[in-house]
Design an enzyme around this catalytic site. Structure first.
Site, mmCIF file in Angstrom:
data_model
loop_
_atom_site.group_PDB
_atom_site.id
_atom_site.type_symbol
_atom_site.label_atom_id
_atom_site.label_comp_id
_atom_site.label_asym_id
_atom_site.label_seq_id
_atom_site.Cartn_x
_atom_site.Cartn_y
_atom_site.Cartn_z
ATOM 1 N N LYS A 195 -75.793 -74.749 -43.810
ATOM 2 C CA LYS A 195 -77.078 -75.226 -44.336
ATOM 3 C C LYS A 195 -76.833 -75.904 -45.676
ATOM 4 C CE LYS A 195 -81.748 -73.602 -45.542
ATOM 5 N NZ LYS A 195 -82.636 -72.423 -45.616
ATOM 6 N N LYS A 248 -77.876 -77.464 -40.362
ATOM 7 C CA LYS A 248 -79.134 -77.945 -40.926
ATOM 8 C C LYS A 248 -78.834 -78.718 -42.212
ATOM 9 C CE LYS A 248 -83.580 -76.178 -42.679
ATOM 10 N NZ LYS A 248 -84.368 -74.980 -43.004
#
Length: 326
Positions: A195, A248
């Site tokens: 992330k 992400k």
């Protein structure tokens, strides 16, 4: 002069021929639809930066879930927006926390739906960070205890999958141990393994009302410049017991998706984040792009890059368009 070359166009001569040799496909089962559950009553607020995405209260959840099921979506990702926030995000791990209440309701009324519970503290803390803070420092190990409590509370409520998104070191190991100790050995962990600290999260912070009140998240989320680091992060989560690996954001990090897919034998999930959604919506509303063709091409590109599943706010539209094209 006799030319020697390959005739690749032979496999593109008709729609049926192209379909016959198509390498990647989109299905309704590929999508996980994010839901923002707002504590309160009579709430259905459209997110201004994300047209078509709403914050909904429990009394509007039935209608929202009916619509999700009608579109053919099989899985949802739950985020909660509580009435009250505090320094430790207590509402994240209470049995009566908003995500736990929504989970119980969905499981009772839509038992076939897979519920993925986002396990983080940022929506519940008054400072907006994903863990316990001391001054302006986010504490790693002290945050793990609260994340474990949150994961166990979500599992008790009926969540099918725990998805920790906090990016604390050791969060998968701690949550896996906590779930196992509480008797939830069969509940998988869908780790936000990779992330990045991204500018593409802006609209989400409006939707989830979880923007940090000081500083930023660069001390725990990844530097967008780094690629090898992503493999170290994913490797750690695999070793700690992750069952899925999330990358992400989505579109700017397709190279990372392919790296993760090539190096690990777990299902890979891509998060097609709010900023990506908002840009397409804005361009489509201005007539600059064909929304249907653009979205389906983006999602197909994510599958081609190696994603097995896609978390996307486009899920409803994509399912409708796929049905139209059957």
């Amino acid at each position: 002069m006799e030319l020697q070359f390959k005739r690749h166009r032979r496999l593109r001569t008709s729609a049926n021929m192209r379909a016959l040799v198509r390498e990647n496909h989109l299905r309704a089962e590929d999508f996980i639809y994010p839901l923002f559950i707002y504590e309160g009553e009579n709430i259905r607020n459209e997110v201004s930066s994300m047209p078509g995405v709403f914050q909904v209260s429990m009394d509007n959840l039935q209608a929202e879930m009916d619509d999700i099921v009608a579109h053919g979506i099989k899985s949802v990702l739950l985020f909660g927006i509580p009435k009250t926030k505090d320094a430790c995000g207590e509402q994240a791990y209470h049995d009566h926390g908003i995500v736990q209440m929504a989970t119980r309701y969905i499981k009772e009324n839509f038992p076939e739906i897979i519920i993925v519970a986002d396990t983080c503290l940022c929506e519940y803390t008054d400072h907006g960070h994903c863990g316990v803070v001391e001054g302006e420092k986010v504490l790693n190990d002290e945050s793990l205890d609260l994340l474990v409590k949150t994961a166990v509370a979500q599992a008790k409520a009926g969540a099918d999958i725990i998805a920790p998104s906090n990016m604390m070191d050791g969060f998968v190991a701690a949550i896996r141990a906590g779930l196992d100790e509480a008797g939830f050995t069969e509940i998988p962990v869908m780790s936000y393994a990779v992330k990045y600290a991204s500018a593409f999260y802006g609209p989400f912070r409006e939707a989830a009302e979880g923007a940090p009140q000081f500083g930023d998240r660069k001390t725990y989320q990844m530097d967008p410049a780094n690629r090898i680091e992503a493999l170290r992060e994913a490797e750690s989560d695999v070793a700690e017991g992750a069952d899925f690996l999330i990358v992400k954001p989505g579109m700017p990090y397709l190279d990372i998706v392919r790296d993760v897919k090539n190096n690990f034998n777990l299902p890979v999930v891509i998060y097609n984040v709010s900023g990506e959604y908002a840009m397409v919506k804005a361009a489509a509303q201005n007539g600059w792009v064909d929304e249907k063709k653009t979205v389906l091409e983006m999602l197909l590109g994510m599958k081609r890059a190696g994603a097995d599943l896609i978390i996307t706010y486009h899920a409803k539209d994509a399912c409708r368009w796929l049905k139209e094209d059957e």
